[in-house]
Write a protein that holds these residues in place. Sequence first.
Motif, PDB file in Angstrom:
ATOM      1  N   GLU A 395       9.217  -0.696  -6.427  1.00 31.24           N
ATOM      2  CA  GLU A 395       9.273  -2.006  -5.769  1.00 31.24           C
ATOM      3  C   GLU A 395      10.249  -2.928  -6.479  1.00 31.24           C
ATOM      4  O   GLU A 395      10.343  -2.950  -7.714  1.00 31.24           O
ATOM      5  CB  GLU A 395       7.877  -2.633  -5.756  1.00 31.24           C
ATOM      6  CG  GLU A 395       7.785  -3.953  -5.024  1.00 31.24           C
ATOM      7  CD  GLU A 395       6.355  -4.475  -4.943  1.00 31.24           C
ATOM      8  OE1 GLU A 395       6.147  -5.502  -4.284  1.00 31.24           O
ATOM      9  OE2 GLU A 395       5.448  -3.845  -5.548  1.00 31.24           O
ATOM     10  N   LYS A 396      10.998  -3.694  -5.667  1.00 31.13           N
ATOM     11  CA  LYS A 396      11.886  -4.718  -6.219  1.00 31.13           C
ATOM     12  C   LYS A 396      12.224  -5.733  -5.124  1.00 31.13           C
ATOM     13  O   LYS A 396      12.618  -5.350  -4.015  1.00 31.13           O
ATOM     14  CB  LYS A 396      13.170  -4.096  -6.768  1.00 31.13           C
ATOM     15  CG  LYS A 396      14.090  -5.114  -7.440  1.00 31.13           C
ATOM     16  CD  LYS A 396      15.312  -4.440  -8.043  1.00 31.13           C
ATOM     17  CE  LYS A 396      16.240  -5.458  -8.681  1.00 31.13           C
ATOM     18  NZ  LYS A 396      17.456  -4.832  -9.264  1.00 31.13           N
ATOM     19  N   GLU A 397      12.053  -6.992  -5.458  1.00 33.62           N
ATOM     20  CA  GLU A 397      12.428  -8.105  -4.577  1.00 33.62           C
ATOM     21  C   GLU A 397      11.900  -7.919  -3.155  1.00 33.62           C
ATOM     22  O   GLU A 397      12.615  -8.116  -2.169  1.00 33.62           O
ATOM     23  CB  GLU A 397      13.949  -8.289  -4.574  1.00 33.62           C
ATOM     24  CG  GLU A 397      14.492  -8.684  -5.939  1.00 33.62           C
ATOM     25  CD  GLU A 397      16.003  -8.798  -5.957  1.00 33.62           C
ATOM     26  OE1 GLU A 397      16.631  -8.757  -4.874  1.00 33.62           O
ATOM     27  OE2 GLU A 397      16.571  -8.924  -7.059  1.00 33.62           O
ATOM     28  N   GLY A 398      10.637  -7.507  -3.057  1.00 31.87           N
ATOM     29  CA  GLY A 398       9.988  -7.405  -1.765  1.00 31.87           C
ATOM     30  C   GLY A 398      10.186  -6.090  -1.041  1.00 31.87           C
ATOM     31  O   GLY A 398       9.529  -5.834  -0.026  1.00 31.87           O
ATOM     32  N   GLU A 399      11.069  -5.250  -1.533  1.00 28.76           N
ATOM     33  CA  GLU A 399      11.271  -3.937  -0.905  1.00 28.76           C
ATOM     34  C   GLU A 399      10.417  -2.900  -1.632  1.00 28.76           C
ATOM     35  O   GLU A 399      10.426  -2.839  -2.863  1.00 28.76           O
ATOM     36  CB  GLU A 399      12.747  -3.547  -0.928  1.00 28.76           C
ATOM     37  CG  GLU A 399      13.613  -4.482  -0.088  1.00 28.76           C
ATOM     38  CD  GLU A 399      15.016  -3.930   0.158  1.00 28.76           C
ATOM     39  OE1 GLU A 399      15.123  -2.744   0.520  1.00 28.76           O
ATOM     40  OE2 GLU A 399      15.984  -4.682  -0.026  1.00 28.76           O
ATOM     41  N   LYS A 400       9.685  -2.089  -0.844  1.00 32.33           N
ATOM     42  CA  LYS A 400       8.753  -1.124  -1.420  1.00 32.33           C
ATOM     43  C   LYS A 400       9.015   0.281  -0.884  1.00 32.33           C
ATOM     44  O   LYS A 400       9.387   0.458   0.280  1.00 32.33           O
ATOM     45  CB  LYS A 400       7.309  -1.521  -1.094  1.00 32.33           C
ATOM     46  CG  LYS A 400       6.907  -2.896  -1.613  1.00 32.33           C
ATOM     47  CD  LYS A 400       5.502  -3.256  -1.159  1.00 32.33           C
ATOM     48  CE  LYS A 400       5.129  -4.675  -1.593  1.00 32.33           C
ATOM     49  NZ  LYS A 400       3.775  -5.052  -1.113  1.00 32.33           N
ATOM     50  N   LEU A 401       8.794   1.264  -1.737  1.00 34.20           N
ATOM     51  CA  LEU A 401       8.931   2.671  -1.356  1.00 34.20           C
ATOM     52  C   LEU A 401       7.774   3.453  -1.961  1.00 34.20           C
ATOM     53  O   LEU A 401       7.439   3.250  -3.131  1.00 34.20           O
ATOM     54  CB  LEU A 401      10.268   3.229  -1.833  1.00 34.20           C
ATOM     55  CG  LEU A 401      10.567   4.708  -1.581  1.00 34.20           C
ATOM     56  CD1 LEU A 401      12.064   4.905  -1.305  1.00 34.20           C
ATOM     57  CD2 LEU A 401      10.151   5.591  -2.762  1.00 34.20           C
ATOM     58  N   ILE A 402       7.177   4.327  -1.174  1.00 36.90           N
ATOM     59  CA  ILE A 402       6.094   5.179  -1.638  1.00 36.90           C
ATOM     60  C   ILE A 402       6.548   6.637  -1.578  1.00 36.90           C
ATOM     61  O   ILE A 402       7.065   7.091  -0.552  1.00 36.90           O
ATOM     62  CB  ILE A 402       4.824   5.035  -0.767  1.00 36.90           C
ATOM     63  CG1 ILE A 402       4.408   3.562  -0.632  1.00 36.90           C
ATOM     64  CG2 ILE A 402       3.687   5.878  -1.328  1.00 36.90           C
ATOM     65  CD1 ILE A 402       3.943   2.916  -1.906  1.00 36.90           C
ATOM     66  N   PHE A 403       6.356   7.348  -2.667  1.00 37.56           N
ATOM     67  CA  PHE A 403       6.662   8.782  -2.712  1.00 37.56           C
ATOM     68  C   PHE A 403       5.351   9.534  -2.836  1.00 37.56           C
ATOM     69  O   PHE A 403       4.556   9.277  -3.737  1.00 37.56           O
ATOM     70  CB  PHE A 403       7.568   9.090  -3.907  1.00 37.56           C
ATOM     71  CG  PHE A 403       8.004  10.533  -3.995  1.00 37.56           C
ATOM     72  CD1 PHE A 403       9.101  10.987  -3.275  1.00 37.56           C
ATOM     73  CD2 PHE A 403       7.315  11.438  -4.800  1.00 37.56           C
ATOM     74  CE1 PHE A 403       9.509  12.313  -3.360  1.00 37.56           C
ATOM     75  CE2 PHE A 403       7.707  12.766  -4.885  1.00 37.56           C
ATOM     76  CZ  PHE A 403       8.810  13.211  -4.160  1.00 37.56           C
ATOM     77  N   ILE A 404       5.099  10.456  -1.891  1.00 37.80           N
ATOM     78  CA  ILE A 404       3.896  11.301  -1.920  1.00 37.80           C
ATOM     79  C   ILE A 404       4.330  12.746  -1.867  1.00 37.80           C
ATOM     80  O   ILE A 404       5.137  13.130  -1.015  1.00 37.80           O
ATOM     81  CB  ILE A 404       2.960  11.028  -0.725  1.00 37.80           C
ATOM     82  CG1 ILE A 404       2.659   9.535  -0.574  1.00 37.80           C
ATOM     83  CG2 ILE A 404       1.657  11.811  -0.855  1.00 37.80           C
ATOM     84  CD1 ILE A 404       1.799   9.206   0.635  1.00 37.80           C
ATOM     85  N   ALA A 405       3.807  13.585  -2.768  1.00 34.93           N
ATOM     86  CA  ALA A 405       4.203  14.991  -2.762  1.00 34.93           C
ATOM     87  C   ALA A 405       3.086  15.889  -3.258  1.00 34.93           C
ATOM     88  O   ALA A 405       2.334  15.535  -4.170  1.00 34.93           O
ATOM     89  CB  ALA A 405       5.438  15.191  -3.644  1.00 34.93           C
ATOM     90  N   ASN A 406       2.991  17.037  -2.634  1.00 34.42           N
ATOM     91  CA  ASN A 406       2.148  18.122  -3.126  1.00 34.42           C
ATOM     92  C   ASN A 406       3.022  18.967  -4.040  1.00 34.42           C
ATOM     93  O   ASN A 406       3.859  19.734  -3.570  1.00 34.42           O
ATOM     94  CB  ASN A 406       1.620  18.954  -1.952  1.00 34.42           C
ATOM     95  CG  ASN A 406       0.877  20.208  -2.410  1.00 34.42           C
ATOM     96  OD1 ASN A 406       0.544  20.365  -3.588  1.00 34.42           O
ATOM     97  ND2 ASN A 406       0.636  21.118  -1.482  1.00 34.42           N
TER      98      ASN A 406
END
Length: 452
Positions: A395-406
């Motif tokens: 996350e930075k300056e309101g932008e978010k990313l989620i990484f999900i992995a098996n």
Amino acid sequence: MKKLIVLIILISIVSCNTKGQNKKETSENKQSVHTITDSDLETAVIYEANIRQYSPEGTFNAFTKDIPQLKQLGVKIIWLMPISPISKKDRKGPLGSYYAIQDYTKVNPEYGNLEDLKKLVDTAHENGMFVILDWVANHTGRDHHWLTEHPDFYVRDDKGSPVAPFDWTDVAKLDYSNPNLRKEMISEMQYWLKNADIDGFRCDVAAQVPVDFWEDAVKKLKQTKPVFMLAEAWEPNLLVNAFDMDYGWDTHHIFNKIAQGKETVKAWDNRMKQVDTLYQKDDILMNFVTNHDENSWNGTVKERMGDASEVMLALSYCAPGMPLIYSGQEYDIDKRLRFFDKDTIQKNKGKVWPLLEKLGKLKNTNKALNGGKKAASYTKINSSNNNQVLIFKREKEGEKLIFIANLSDKDVTFTTDLFGEFLDYLTQEKTTINKNQKLMFKPWEYKILLNK
């Protein structure tokens, strides 16, 4: 009539001055465009160019024509493997090691000439990229002219013979207790900034050279122009006053071990904690699934990572740091390139190219993947299966990313603290995760979710 002549002369003088001023402004603007900044590092993808093996010709010109394509992959920094002539004495194989330097300020004629190199650099700059040279400061080849002109530049054994570092019998180790060597080495580096507009250096076995030399060198190089410095090393002290980025060697080893079933997600979590402990917030690590050493000596990505290859590549982009592409990786290369002889990369765009395009665009444009001196935050998200399932948020300056992995070779079912509406970046489909929802992931399945 005289007044008219005087008026024409005055107009000509003003016009010349204006043209000169415009030319000066254009020159200054050009320099500013081609100067690497900290903001460039936040969104950069780095590409390692193996000129010898990149094309059947093995030349600068053959590589230069493909630079606009690399822009499609989000590449901002091109790292050229050593471009200097290779020593012939004690040479390994028919063509020798790139890292056995015969002359620091000359171009290997197998690749082209200085003008060809300048054309490569100019083309990169025109495409918004920067070029760094692979610099071998620890040693030279066995027929470098310093061995006869400056024998005191070298470490010697009891018999007075030049010492080979490690078991590298084709090179001789330099002696940095000699202040004249230090001065000369910095001068040789300056040559490329001044004569080819190079933007920095990737420094081979950087930890084998005294840190205070690098600190002095970088200080002097920056008097000519801003430079980007990459150390082939993991040591944090190199990043204090000399280098911008280290190799993420331990991160790479974790990629391999998890892919091979030797480690679990816990090893990744421990690595992230280690990074927080060892490095300062403005330190940058290079993430990679392959490079020239790994490919030639330890195996291709497929050999080492198998079915986990894609998820590890995605992880190298989504984790904190700067991702690396090695020549041929973008073309699904599945062979070990010969190191001391000519080889060729077959340029067939398969599965990896379109994935790199998507990952590169995301890296270039989404602040949640900033990985430079002001990197986006990294937060671990728990699941009901922390051994096999990796989930984290950037996350930075309101932008978010989620990484999900098996990160396993088995199907997994799990729940997570994560919930909400997201955009699946790779499929561009909207997806919803509800509280306590059971999620099912196939072996090595992963998702990159954007939260707007």
